[in-house]
Write a protein that holds these residues in place. Structure first.
Motif, PDB file in Angstrom:
ATOM      1  N   PRO A  68     -24.396  -0.925  -4.929  1.00  0.00           N
ATOM      2  CA  PRO A  68     -24.328   0.237  -5.810  1.00  0.00           C
ATOM      3  C   PRO A  68     -25.258   0.107  -7.014  1.00  0.00           C
ATOM      4  N   ASN A 115      -2.605  -9.067   1.795  1.00  0.00           N
ATOM      5  CA  ASN A 115      -2.729  -7.651   2.096  1.00  0.00           C
ATOM      6  C   ASN A 115      -2.950  -7.482   3.588  1.00  0.00           C
ATOM      7  N   TYR A 124      -6.814  -2.761   6.347  1.00  0.00           N
ATOM      8  CA  TYR A 124      -6.781  -1.379   6.846  1.00  0.00           C
ATOM      9  C   TYR A 124      -7.115  -1.333   8.331  1.00  0.00           C
ATOM     10  N   GLY A 125      -6.302  -0.617   9.053  1.00  0.00           N
ATOM     11  CA  GLY A 125      -6.599  -0.378  10.465  1.00  0.00           C
ATOM     12  C   GLY A 125      -6.340  -1.573  11.360  1.00  0.00           C
ATOM     13  N   THR A 126      -5.667  -2.600  10.850  1.00  0.00           N
ATOM     14  CA  THR A 126      -5.369  -3.765  11.682  1.00  0.00           C
ATOM     15  C   THR A 126      -3.933  -4.184  11.420  1.00  0.00           C
ATOM     16  N   VAL A 186      -4.889 -10.582   5.722  1.00  0.00           N
ATOM     17  CA  VAL A 186      -6.013 -11.430   5.357  1.00  0.00           C
ATOM     18  C   VAL A 186      -5.558 -12.389   4.267  1.00  0.00           C
ATOM     19  N   LYS A 205      -5.141   3.854  -0.107  1.00  0.00           N
ATOM     20  CA  LYS A 205      -4.878   2.738  -1.022  1.00  0.00           C
ATOM     21  C   LYS A 205      -6.155   2.282  -1.737  1.00  0.00           C
ATOM     22  N   HIS A 206      -5.989   1.795  -2.941  1.00  0.00           N
ATOM     23  CA  HIS A 206      -7.083   1.226  -3.737  1.00  0.00           C
ATOM     24  C   HIS A 206      -8.189   2.253  -4.004  1.00  0.00           C
ATOM     25  N   LYS A 227     -12.627   7.112   7.272  1.00  0.00           N
ATOM     26  CA  LYS A 227     -11.350   6.404   7.358  1.00  0.00           C
ATOM     27  C   LYS A 227     -10.433   6.784   6.208  1.00  0.00           C
ATOM     28  N   MET A 228     -11.005   6.765   4.995  1.00  0.00           N
ATOM     29  CA  MET A 228     -10.207   7.044   3.819  1.00  0.00           C
ATOM     30  C   MET A 228      -9.713   8.487   3.830  1.00  0.00           C
ATOM     31  N   THR A 247      -6.871   9.006   6.268  1.00  0.00           N
ATOM     32  CA  THR A 247      -5.639   8.436   5.719  1.00  0.00           C
ATOM     33  C   THR A 247      -5.091   9.310   4.590  1.00  0.00           C
ATOM     34  N   LYS A 303      -2.571   8.612   8.419  1.00  0.00           N
ATOM     35  CA  LYS A 303      -2.749   7.704   9.557  1.00  0.00           C
ATOM     36  C   LYS A 303      -3.913   6.772   9.282  1.00  0.00           C
ATOM     37  N   GLU A 304      -3.843   5.565   9.822  1.00  0.00           N
ATOM     38  CA  GLU A 304      -4.968   4.642   9.712  1.00  0.00           C
ATOM     39  C   GLU A 304      -5.753   4.642  11.011  1.00  0.00           C
ATOM     40  N   ILE A 305      -7.074   4.643  10.868  1.00  0.00           N
ATOM     41  CA  ILE A 305      -7.916   4.543  12.049  1.00  0.00           C
ATOM     42  C   ILE A 305      -8.026   3.065  12.406  1.00  0.00           C
ATOM     43  N   PRO A 306      -7.677   2.686  13.640  1.00  0.00           N
ATOM     44  CA  PRO A 306      -7.727   1.258  13.980  1.00  0.00           C
ATOM     45  C   PRO A 306      -9.119   0.675  13.757  1.00  0.00           C
ATOM     46  N   SER A 307      -9.131  -0.580  13.357  1.00  0.00           N
ATOM     47  CA  SER A 307     -10.375  -1.282  13.076  1.00  0.00           C
ATOM     48  C   SER A 307     -11.354  -1.172  14.244  1.00  0.00           C
ATOM     49  N   ILE A 315     -10.358  -1.126   2.119  1.00  0.00           N
ATOM     50  CA  ILE A 315     -10.020  -1.712   3.418  1.00  0.00           C
ATOM     51  C   ILE A 315      -9.023  -2.861   3.218  1.00  0.00           C
ATOM     52  N   LEU A 316      -8.719  -3.162   1.970  1.00  0.00           N
ATOM     53  CA  LEU A 316      -7.778  -4.225   1.616  1.00  0.00           C
ATOM     54  C   LEU A 316      -8.254  -5.614   2.020  1.00  0.00           C
ATOM     55  N   LEU A 317      -9.544  -5.815   1.882  1.00  0.00           N
ATOM     56  CA  LEU A 317     -10.081  -7.152   2.113  1.00  0.00           C
ATOM     57  C   LEU A 317      -9.952  -7.952   0.810  1.00  0.00           C
ATOM     58  N   ASP A 372     -14.946  -5.529   8.980  1.00  0.00           N
ATOM     59  CA  ASP A 372     -14.269  -4.288   8.621  1.00  0.00           C
ATOM     60  C   ASP A 372     -14.815  -3.695   7.331  1.00  0.00           C
ATOM     61  N   GLY A 385     -19.231  -0.607  -1.651  1.00  0.00           N
ATOM     62  CA  GLY A 385     -19.703  -1.085  -2.945  1.00  0.00           C
ATOM     63  C   GLY A 385     -18.667  -1.051  -4.062  1.00  0.00           C
TER      64      GLY A 385
END
Ligand code: SF4
Ligand code: SF4
Lengths: 339, 452
Positions: A12, A327, A330-332, A336, B12-13, B245-246, B249, B254-258, B384-386, B411, B416
């Motif tokens: 960004p 957490n 998302y989507g899984t 993690v 989320k987030h 995806k966002m 949701t 609904k969440e789109i599977p990875s 994505i909650l990573l 994922d 950014g």
């Protein structure tokens, strides 16, 4: 026109205007009122103790960077914070040479050997204080009365004790509210606690000023509100239950919150980002552990104060909190790891 | 955190960068002048490059087919102006690669009428005919992805599209093209929706719009034709809500599977400007020749929303709108995910949604990075909650395989948000982009070895 070459960078292209340096600087600003109040109530003694701890910390950081041929990191302000917090957690008439040793230990053992800022497992200031407590158990529990008439003109003899000499205390009295309660069963009034009319470590005596600094940092989004709230809430709840159970034996929850180093610890020491968990739920658990442990040590432990050990212990388990609280990606269905 | 997740209508987030849309969101779309020369790269969409069917020296009419689709995942390219093909040669593209391109010199005094083709009627045509029509019109996702729209609309065997989501989110700061399109081209949008419903066999349409474009939402609500099953949903402003995806949701919960597409949960998402383009072009059987672009940023004099012919050189655009002497960076797209261009000799392509000009003093780059202080801001930002903090540390040690296997690197969709919030200015998404590329390459190599 328009011939010039353009800069390229990857997205960004905008960033939130809040840097690590800003955060550290603001923590220093928020600590300054605490420092001023400390000097106001304990006079020159406090000034010398805080200055020595801070100056030594910064100097040690600079020296260690030079030694490892790195660019100096003193201008990220983290060493200033470590030094200030150490100074604020020492008794006002603490021998300066011991504060000097503490400053070196905090940076060298608390931070540097782990790899510097960002890698320390424990809050460096607390590491220093823990070592000082083990090495100088008498000096670190010898309190000094607040608001002495001559506090701006004279310095206690103990302050300039020669290294490795017995400190000579001239105005030993000032038991802290906690020790007074624990060993003599005397309680201190809430107003005296809130406005710092008491004895204690240089920076822990005025709960209101400490809380205001915390509110400032939280409002500027530079501190996690969850940690102080979790610490204070859990301490309040546990001591509240005990108080309801037997108000003769146990002090009131308000007394517990305002006395000793709990406020300073909850707002400024437990909130060290590096040594606390990373997820919101993790922060609640971490704060809760500190609050409960503090009360347990205060009431059932051999010491009158337990904040320092509680935070250090919570620091130690913070990576484990992170590895348990995860957490779900998302989507899984996959959680993690946080560490 | 599960037990704090009672808020609906959002994902989320995410983050809240300054919107910076006020300077252009009130400006009606204006037609941009035709440049003397149009430069059209053949690789301007995802998929196979288009194949040129004209020769040097040939005279072409505006709207005429210049290149046909290079395969199923590809689209044709039409002439944005009437003129002469001057040259066919390699041209630079945004991403710094070269592509075959057509140099088209505009006739100076042409009326620039657009050629009509075979009209497609949404009521009588079959879904296949509509999809073919969309491909023939050269339409790709105009939100920035530039993925061929007909491919996206093709509902796979055994799947069913229950909800069609029209993406009017435009969550990137500065950009206001979708906003203006929704305010000014409602008829095209609703006509486009008719085609989309038929093509996907869907019964329900939801237009998702962020709350900072309430006027557009109200405007569309007022004009919904009686016979269309359309509803408008206003969502709280948050980046990156425009990501498929966002958005799915936020609207459906609904969440789109990875690794899967929205159709996995019975949804197809189409950008609102793309929808309008379909509604404008298909009734006339025409091909896409121009698009709406926001030109903004502190370095631009005549900011605004302009309809610009595709292939217009960036240099020409900037000369027309006037830019600051101290111009330092130019971005194609928004400031969060857009690409900084290295020179002005590239041209506008179908996926260009914005041109942003920043001067030296606006480029918010602090050269100094600090170690990760584990503040958790990135963890709280990642939609994505990573755990970007951990991924960033691993990237430093070049532990790319571990990043992918243990921390779901793949994922990450490079929004950014993590870099945006990081107080230590760690170039997180920049690391992840590189790491993903390396992991993909390693996987391809592994596959090759197995195959060999
Ligand atoms: S760039 Fe990737 S890791 Fe960073 S916030 Fe976006 S999805 Fe998460
Ligand atoms: S935002 Fe930056 S400093 Fe904070 S945890 Fe993430 S990577 Fe570390």
């Amino acid at each position: 026109m328009l011939k010039k070459t353009l800069d390229i960078s990857s997205s960004p292209h905008i960033v939130k205007g809040r840097s690590t340096e800003d955060i550290m600087k603001n923590v220093v600003w928020a600590l300054l009122p605490v420092v001023f109040f400390s000097i106001y109530s304990f006079g020159l003694n406090a000034l010398f103790v805080i200055f020595t701890a801070t100056f030594t910390s910064v100097l040690t950081e600079h020296f260690l960077c030079n030694l490892s041929k790195k660019e100096t990191t003193v201008n990220d302000y983290s060493a200033v914070i470590t030094g200030l917090l150490l100074g604020l957690s020492l008794p006002p008439s603490f021998p300066l040479w011991m504060a000097f040793v503490g400053g070196i230990i905090g940076i060298a053992l608390g931070k540097y050997i782990f790899g510097g800022l960002g890698y320390n497992v424990f809050n460096p200031a607390l590491v220093a204080r823990a070592v000082l407590q083990a090495a100088f158990p008498v000096a670190i529990t010898t309190w000094h009365p607040a608001f002495l008439a001559n506090r701006f003109s004279t310095i206690s003899g103990s302050i300039y004790t020669w290294p490795f000499m017995e400190p000579q205390y001239d105005a030993v009295s000032g038991a802290t509210p906690l020790s007074a309660f624990k060993f003599d069963g005397i309680t201190t009034s809430t107003a005296e606690l809130a406005f710092g009319q008491i004895s204690g470590s240089t920076g822990e005596t005025c709960a209101i000023i400490i809380a205001l600094g915390g509110i400032y940092l939280i409002a500027r989004n530079m501190m996690s509100w969850r940690i102080p709230v979790a610490v204070l809430l859990s301490a309040f709840l546990l001591s509240g239950v005990l108080y309801l159970f037997n108000s003769e034996l146990y002090p009131s929850p308000v007394f517990m919150l305002l006395s000793g180093g709990l406020m300073l610890g909850a707002v400024y020491m437990a909130t060290d980002m590096v040594s606390s968990p990373i997820t919101p739920l993790g922060l609640w658990i971490y704060g809760g552990i500190i609050g409960i442990l503090t009360i347990v040590i205060r009431i059932w432990g051999g010491l009158s104060e337990g904040v320092m050990y509680s935070i250090l212990l919570a620091n130690a388990i913070s990576p484990h909190i992170d590895s348990v609280i995860k957490n779900r990606v998302y989507g899984t269905k996959r959680k993690v790891k946080a560490v | 955190m599960a037990f704090f997740n009672f808020h609906k209508n959002t994902f989320k987030h995410g983050i809240h960068p300054p919107e910076s849309k006020d300077e252009t969101n009130g400006l009606p779309i204006k037609q941009f002048p035709f440049p003397p020369v149009i430069i059209l790269p053949m690789a301007q969409h995802i998929g196979a490059p288009s194949q040129i069917i004209v020769r040097e020296g040939q005279e072409v009419h505006r709207g005429q087919l210049l290149a046909k689709a290079g395969g199923y995942v590809s689209v044709p390219i039409h002439a944005p102006v009437s003129g002469t093909i001057r040259k066919i040669a390699n041209v630079p593209t945004i991403l710094g690669k070269m592509s075959t391109g057509i140099f088209l010199e505009a006739f100076p005094f042409s009326t620039q009428e657009v050629l009509e083709g075979n009209p497609i009627n949404p009521d009588t045509s079959t879904p296949e005919e509509i999809l073919q029509g969309i491909q023939d019109a050269g339409i790709v996702g105009l939100g920035g992805a530039a993925f061929p729209t007909h491919v996206k609309l093709k509902v796979p065997e055994g799947k069913k599209c229950e909800t069609l989501i029209i993406n009017g989110i435009e969550c990137e700061p500065y950009l206001t093209t979708d906003h203006r399109v929704m305010l000014e081209q409602e008829n095209d949008i609703f006509t486009g929706i008719k085609y989309l419903l038929k093509a996907t066999g869907t019964q329900r349409v939801i237009i998702g719009i962020e709350a900072n474009k309430r006027d557009a939402a109200n405007h569309l609500k007022k004009h919904i034709p009686k016979d269309l099953p359309v509803s408008v949903r206003v969502l709280p402003v948050k980046y990156p809500q425009g990501a498929e995806k966002m958005l799915v949701t936020a609207i459906l919960g609904k969440e789109i599977p990875s690794g899967k597409l929205p159709i996995e949960v019975g949804v197809v998402v189409v950008n609102v400007a793309t929808t309008a383009e379909i509604g404008r072009l298909l009734p006339h059987g025409q091909g896409i020749q121009e698009r709406v672009i926001t030109i903004a940023g502190p370095g631009v004099k005549k900011k605004g929303n302009y309809t610009i012919p595709i292939g217009t050189p960036l240099r020409f655009v900037l000369e027309q709108v006037g830019v600051d002497e101290e111009i330092s960076e130019v971005y194609m797209g928004g400031p969060m995910m857009g690409v900084a261009v290295s020179n002005l000799d590239i041209s506008i392509v179908k996926g260009t949604s914005g041109i942003l000009v920043f001067t030296k003093k606006d480029v918010s780059r602090t050269p100094k990075t600090y170690p990760c202080i584990k503040c958790g801001a990135c963890v709280d930002a990642c939609p994505i909650l990573l755990n970007p903090s951990k991924l960033g540390i691993l990237a430093k040690f070049e532990a790319y395989n571990e990043m992918a296997s243990d921390f779901n690197l793949m994922d990450c969709f490079e929004c950014g948000s993590c870099t945006y919030v990081c107080p230590s200015h760690i170039p997180l998404v920049q690391y992840f982009r590189l790491a993903k590329r390396i992991v993909r390459k390693r996987e391809a190599e592994k596959k090759e070895k197995v195959d060999a």
